[in-house]
Design an enzyme around this catalytic site. Structure first.
Site, PDB file in Angstrom:
ATOM      1  N   HIS A   3      -2.376  -6.018   5.973  1.00 28.83           N
ATOM      2  CA  HIS A   3      -1.057  -6.600   6.541  1.00 28.83           C
ATOM      3  C   HIS A   3      -1.309  -6.921   7.789  1.00 28.83           C
ATOM      4  O   HIS A   3      -0.424  -6.747   8.599  1.00 28.83           O
ATOM      5  CB  HIS A   3       0.076  -5.659   6.185  1.00 28.83           C
ATOM      6  CG  HIS A   3       0.128  -5.457   4.633  1.00 28.83           C
ATOM      7  ND1 HIS A   3       0.437  -6.347   3.794  1.00 28.83           N
ATOM      8  CD2 HIS A   3       0.213  -4.288   4.021  1.00 28.83           C
ATOM      9  CE1 HIS A   3       0.753  -5.974   2.493  1.00 28.83           C
ATOM     10  NE2 HIS A   3       0.446  -4.575   2.832  1.00 28.83           N
ATOM     11  N   SER A  31       4.068  -2.834  -0.465  1.00 24.85           N
ATOM     12  CA  SER A  31       2.805  -3.649  -0.309  1.00 24.85           C
ATOM     13  C   SER A  31       2.470  -4.138  -1.725  1.00 24.85           C
ATOM     14  O   SER A  31       3.061  -4.823  -2.174  1.00 24.85           O
ATOM     15  CB  SER A  31       1.799  -2.807   0.328  1.00 24.85           C
ATOM     16  OG  SER A  31       0.793  -3.273   0.511  1.00 24.85           O
TER      17      SER A  31
END
Length: 308
Positions: free
Chosen positions: A198, A95
């Site tokens: 996300h 991430s």
């Protein structure tokens, strides 16, 4: 073959920078990057409570700064210079940690990476405020059954971490439905994050980052840099930036990153500060690979033993 990896949001804990600020170069970098990010990284990393450092706009710059400053200590990078891990065979980050890895690969200078992550954190925090959303880790269970149950509740598998861990993301109502009707043989753990990262809920942040990315001049990676999108190695700076922008609203496939590392015959993994999460996944998904999680300055000696 050495892999250096960087953790994502949720790895930070109150006071985790306290022992590191005794290192003059580390403290100097945090001070300089605080000005770039326009937040007091030193204060937040030492005195900030769990709620303060959970804030997306705080957590993301804090993690990238911590990761890069710990890399500089690991490599013995001179004060004032950017840490670039050219000797590592593979770089990857989970991430927001992918931005740490991007800077470590020499694609962006540290200052540009801090500018980018500050904008990323603010944009994702603003997007999170539009609709109450969150994330829940789903541990264990049959993979296909888990994915089917997430789809049934309208949730996105935002992080597919391998080693029997998938993170579901969506509205709080959808997550509550999952808690009441979860997949068989799986354990659910709500995560301390501020939004459904996300996923399409983060779409408002994408345009902001795309505009910022257009002002940057990236270099090509100096070593293999794996992408969260599919675990593949990205060879040009332009593609790295494009993927970083799209990553905000698309799932993280850490499982595929680990598969790529195995296919590249990685024999050792160093997880940058605040280490632990990715090493834990590697111990289950990459058995037999030596690993060191950098949590305090005392871990640097063991990490240096893995350097080529």
């Amino acid at each position: 073959m050495l892999a250096i990896v960087a953790p994502g949001q949720g790895a930070q804990t109150p006071g985790f920078l306290e022992p590191w600020l005794e290192l003059p170069a580390f403290a100097a970098r945090l001070g300089a990057w605080s000005e770039v990010a326009q937040i007091d990284l030193v204060e937040l990393g030492t005195k900030g409570d769990a709620e303060q450092i959970k804030d997306t706009a705080v957590a993301q710059p804090l993690l990238v700064a911590a990761g890069l400053a710990s890399l500089a200590e690991l490599l013995g990078t001179p004060a004032g210079a950017d840490p670039v891990a050219s000797a590592a065979g593979v770089l990857a980050g989970h991430s927001v940690g992918e931005l740490t890895a991007t800077a470590a690969a020499g694609v962006l200078p540290a200052e540009a990476a801090m500018t980018f992550v500050a904008a990323r954190g603010r944009g994702m925090a603003e997007a999170s405020a539009v609709t109450p959303t969150g994330m829940t880790a789903v541990l264990g269970g049959d993979r296909d059954t888990v994915l089917a149950k997430l789809a049934e509740h309208g949730l996105t598998p935002a992080n597919d971490n391998g080693a029997g861990q998938i993170v579901a993301a969506g509205t709080l109502e959808q997550l509550a439905a999952l808690a009441a009707d979860g997949p068989e043989k799986a354990r659910l753990i709500p995560l301390s994050v501020a939004g459904a990262f996300h996923t399409t809920h983060m779409a408002p942040a994408v345009d902001q980052l795309a505009a910022l990315a257009a002002t940057l001049t990236p270099a090509d990676p100096v070593t293999k840099l794996l992408s969260n999108a599919d675990g593949s190695a990205v060879t040009t700076g332009a593609e790295v930036l494009d993927r970083l922008v799209k990553q905000v609203s698309n799932p993280v496939r850490w499982d595929l990153c680990m598969e790529s590392m195995l296919s590249l015959n990685v024999t050792g993994i160093i997880e940058l500060l605040p280490g632990g999460t990715l090493v834990g996944l590697a111990k289950r998904g990459m058995r037999g690979v030596a690993s060191v999680a950098v949590k305090t300055p005392n871990d640097l000696a063991a990490a240096r033993d893995l350097l080529p």
